[in-house]
Design a protein around this motif. Structure first.
Motif, PDB file in Angstrom:
ATOM      1  N   ARG A   1      -0.663   1.615  -1.260  1.00  0.00           N
ATOM      2  CA  ARG A   1      -1.807   2.384  -0.772  1.00  0.00           C
ATOM      3  C   ARG A   1      -1.683   2.498   0.733  1.00  0.00           C
ATOM      4  O   ARG A   1      -1.329   1.532   1.414  1.00  0.00           O
ATOM      5  N   ASP A   2      -1.990   3.674   1.265  1.00  0.00           N
ATOM      6  CA  ASP A   2      -1.844   3.955   2.685  1.00  0.00           C
ATOM      7  C   ASP A   2      -2.988   3.337   3.478  1.00  0.00           C
ATOM      8  O   ASP A   2      -3.903   2.738   2.916  1.00  0.00           O
ATOM      9  N   LYS A   3      -2.945   3.491   4.793  1.00  0.00           N
ATOM     10  CA  LYS A   3      -4.018   2.992   5.656  1.00  0.00           C
ATOM     11  C   LYS A   3      -5.329   3.701   5.339  1.00  0.00           C
ATOM     12  O   LYS A   3      -5.331   4.831   4.862  1.00  0.00           O
ATOM     13  N   LYS A   4      -6.433   3.028   5.652  1.00  0.00           N
ATOM     14  CA  LYS A   4      -7.741   3.601   5.387  1.00  0.00           C
ATOM     15  C   LYS A   4      -8.049   4.705   6.394  1.00  0.00           C
ATOM     16  O   LYS A   4      -7.822   4.557   7.595  1.00  0.00           O
TER      17      LYS A   4
ATOM     18  N   ARG B   1      -8.411   5.606   0.810  1.00  0.00           N
ATOM     19  CA  ARG B   1      -7.027   5.136   0.861  1.00  0.00           C
ATOM     20  C   ARG B   1      -6.233   5.902  -0.176  1.00  0.00           C
ATOM     21  O   ARG B   1      -6.547   5.870  -1.366  1.00  0.00           O
TER      22      ARG B   1
END
Length: 103
Positions: A68-71, A90
């Motif tokens: 999962r990518d950064k928020k 995310r």
């Protein structure tokens, strides 16, 4: 040797051994995937362009992981109205390593 591939509605310029982040794929981590939507492929001397895809070209990749990518913060506000809304998101993605390019 390089190739321009299309996956997840986006285009990526890839070389052998490169790691890329693409939209989440359904394949298991540790498996091998073949991408056949190749827009252009070639080396230093010759480049093949497809209309829209290059016939017979493929890129073989290893699926390294699903992450999962950064928020990303989504903030909305209307001044003088007392309205504000804060929301986080995310995005899921799949990390690939390019094994070979065949054109």
């Amino acid at each position: 040797m390089f190739a321009i591939i299309e996956t997840g509605g986006k285009q990526f310029r890839v070389k052998e051994g490169q790691q890329i982040k693409v939209a989440k794929l359904a394949d298991e981590a540790g498996s091998e995937i073949v991408l056949d939507k190749i827009l252009a492929a070639g080396g230093q001397s010759e480049v093949k362009f497809g209309q829209p895809y290059v016939d017979g070209a493929k890129v073989v990749c290893d699926v390294l992981s699903h992450e999962r990518d950064k928020k990303v913060i989504v903030f909305k506000k209307k001044r003088r109205k007392g309205y504000s809304k804060k929301q986080g998101h995310r995005q899921d993605f799949t990390r690939l390593r390019v094994k070979s390019i065949e054109a």
